[in-house]
Design a protein around this motif. Sequence first.
Motif, short mmCIF file in Angstrom:
data_model
loop_
_atom_site.label_atom_id
_atom_site.label_comp_id
_atom_site.label_asym_id
_atom_site.label_seq_id
_atom_site.Cartn_x
_atom_site.Cartn_y
_atom_site.Cartn_z
N ARG A 170 0.83 -1.20 0.00
CA ARG A 170 0.00 0.00 0.00
C ARG A 170 0.87 1.26 0.00
O ARG A 170 2.02 1.23 0.47
N ILE A 171 0.31 2.34 -0.52
CA ILE A 171 0.97 3.65 -0.50
C ILE A 171 0.31 4.49 0.58
O ILE A 171 -0.92 4.54 0.67
N PRO A 172 1.08 5.16 1.42
CA PRO A 172 0.48 5.96 2.51
C PRO A 172 -0.44 7.04 1.96
O PRO A 172 -0.25 7.56 0.86
N GLY A 173 -1.45 7.40 2.75
CA GLY A 173 -2.35 8.48 2.39
C GLY A 173 -1.74 9.82 2.74
O GLY A 173 -0.59 9.92 3.18
N GLY A 174 -2.52 10.89 2.54
CA GLY A 174 -2.04 12.23 2.86
C GLY A 174 -1.27 12.86 1.72
O GLY A 174 -0.94 12.22 0.71
#
Length: 721
Positions: free
Chosen positions: A70-74
Amino acid sequence: MEGQNKSITFDGREIRLTTGVYAPQASGALMIECGDTSLLVTATKTSKKETADFLPLICDYEEKLYAAGRIPGGFMRREGRPPERATLVSRLIDRPMRPLFPSWMRDEIQIVASCLSLDERVPADVLAVTGASIATLLAEIPFYGPMAAVRVGLIGDDFILNPSYREIEKGDLDIVIAGSPDGIVMIEAGSNQLSEQDTIEAIDFGYEAVTELIKAQENLLEDLGIKQVKPNKPEIDDTLFKYLDKNCTKSITQILQTSDFSKEQRDLELDKVKSEALSKIEALKDDNPVKLLTSENDKLVDSDFKNLTKNLMREQILKDGKRVDGRSLDEVRKISAAAGILPKRVHGSALFQRGLTQVLSTTTLGTPSDAQEMDDLNPSTEKTYIHHYNFPPYSVGETRPMRTPGRREIGHGALAERAIIPVLPGKETFPYVLRVVSEVLSSNGSTSMGSVCGSTLSLLDAGVPLKAPVGGTAMGLIKEGKEVRILTDIQGIEDFLGDMDFKVAGTEKGITALQMDMKITGLPVSIISDAIKKARPARLHILEKMQEAIDKPQETLSPHAPRLLSFKIDPELIGTVIGPGGRTIKGITERTNTKIDIEDGGIVTIASHDGAAAEEAQKIIEGLTRKVHEGEIFSGVVTRIIPIGAFVEILPGKEGMIHISQLSEARVERVEDVVRQGDEVTVRVREIDSRGRINLTLRGVSQNGGFSYPEPTPTPVAPLN
């Protein structure tokens, strides 16, 4: 890169270890893997920190979202501050490791566990704890290990080792047990009101597995040709301690035996004795060895005075069975409790006090959109019950800057949260998101259990229909050789100078949460069993006092709390309610001034401060999702006219069309000759075409209530399971 690969077969699984490849400049490093879960664990020791009067140990657990693909949010799209669960795992590593290092060690030690790949069948936390022990042994740091940790779950009547995330969620128990060759050093547990006996059996079951992992680590060291470094206590000049023992014992003993002293008075009197002793030492001649010691480091006086006080307090408990406040070993401090102490703009509030420990807890009722999104590696993506714990400096009479919550505050909040979750109502009966905040107003031992008690009271005051009230107490221990004394409801000095802090929370039926930390290298299951059993009568006493304040949920919610309606629709019709681009649901919310949340399973939650508006929104959604059948009769309002017919709203949000040929038995030239916009008419469903369009008719339908078609019973909305 060449390294050594070893494996441990454990409970039918293979734990793979790779050493000598990764992080070559760390004192000790390994890759520990099970299934597709991989962690790099390192232990690093640097030079002695001369100014420290404690063990400077740092334990960190790192989560990288690439471990789950997964790729971090924000905005930044990178990991920032550690998520709460990572902080809790850091504590999970620290708590069993810290008591296994010698108390006199002052070398800086840092243990870092980084989760590089996560398999949902293999939670990373217990692997990280065991990996910390192995990395420390590889680094040849003095250590009373090996140490290992396992998780025990309960599915039906069967205990299982190291369950998957799915099994943890499905089971009635989630307990992590860490142990050394000397016994158990740490317990962290949540359970669904499990009995004391079942809990004890789970701990015993888990420690048997821990001993297997300890033996495997010993074999690993032998295979690698590494000899474990056992701590050797350095020779310490005890001249100062002997001086304090000779000159201060009588005064300290008298203070400890004065049971009517408050905590503040006792601390002041002890400080006075220490100051007088220090003044006398400084007045001695220069050639006195005590003088030389104190001139080098005044902290030596503080340390030896603390050790002397600790010895005298423990001796008093072991010999006389009396505690510093005069209580017997199994006696709970005075309790007071009150609910509803704040105005109802706060949806629920309570004040709980036990001795000098005082906690103010508040409850806020939120809508489903208030759930906390979790951006971490755990498969669970949101929280609907949130507990926050705050520990301001004034609670212990101190001054310091107030910053963001520390690890201790996060850990205590998580413990109180875990204790309450098993008794919360299901979403189908009480669909609110709940946030409880516990403000510690005064601290003298076991504020986390005070938070559990205060939270229960505030939840009831907010009208939350708990399955049962939850209370808790902290158990302590004094152990010298074979002499053991278990203390009920420990206060600050007994926690500070004792050997164990064992928090037990639960209902009248059973246990909901446990947390045990040690200051010694381990305890047998028999002593832990005794502590759990002795905690039950204390908990029942506390619950009785709590029920005197409030014994059931308030029948009405705060007028300032949102009103929620929850019901279920066919999941296939969610798109119908949302509409193209969300226009339909947006129109309903604007028309009724409500908030509407729809879950993937078809559960619809409507939030509003106006109950009538929420009911109107529910009728509209039920109308949209109500299946219409041919032949049904409806009364509706003409909403619009077109040249070839008229549209009639037969249900809230659902329209059908009467073709001009179906307006009358006779020929109709203009639609307006029969009906106009706003007219109320009775219609029959003539057909539902292949595109789901509803075609209506007025032919053969009496408009005076005398029509021959019986009005069918509306199809009910599917109930919640």
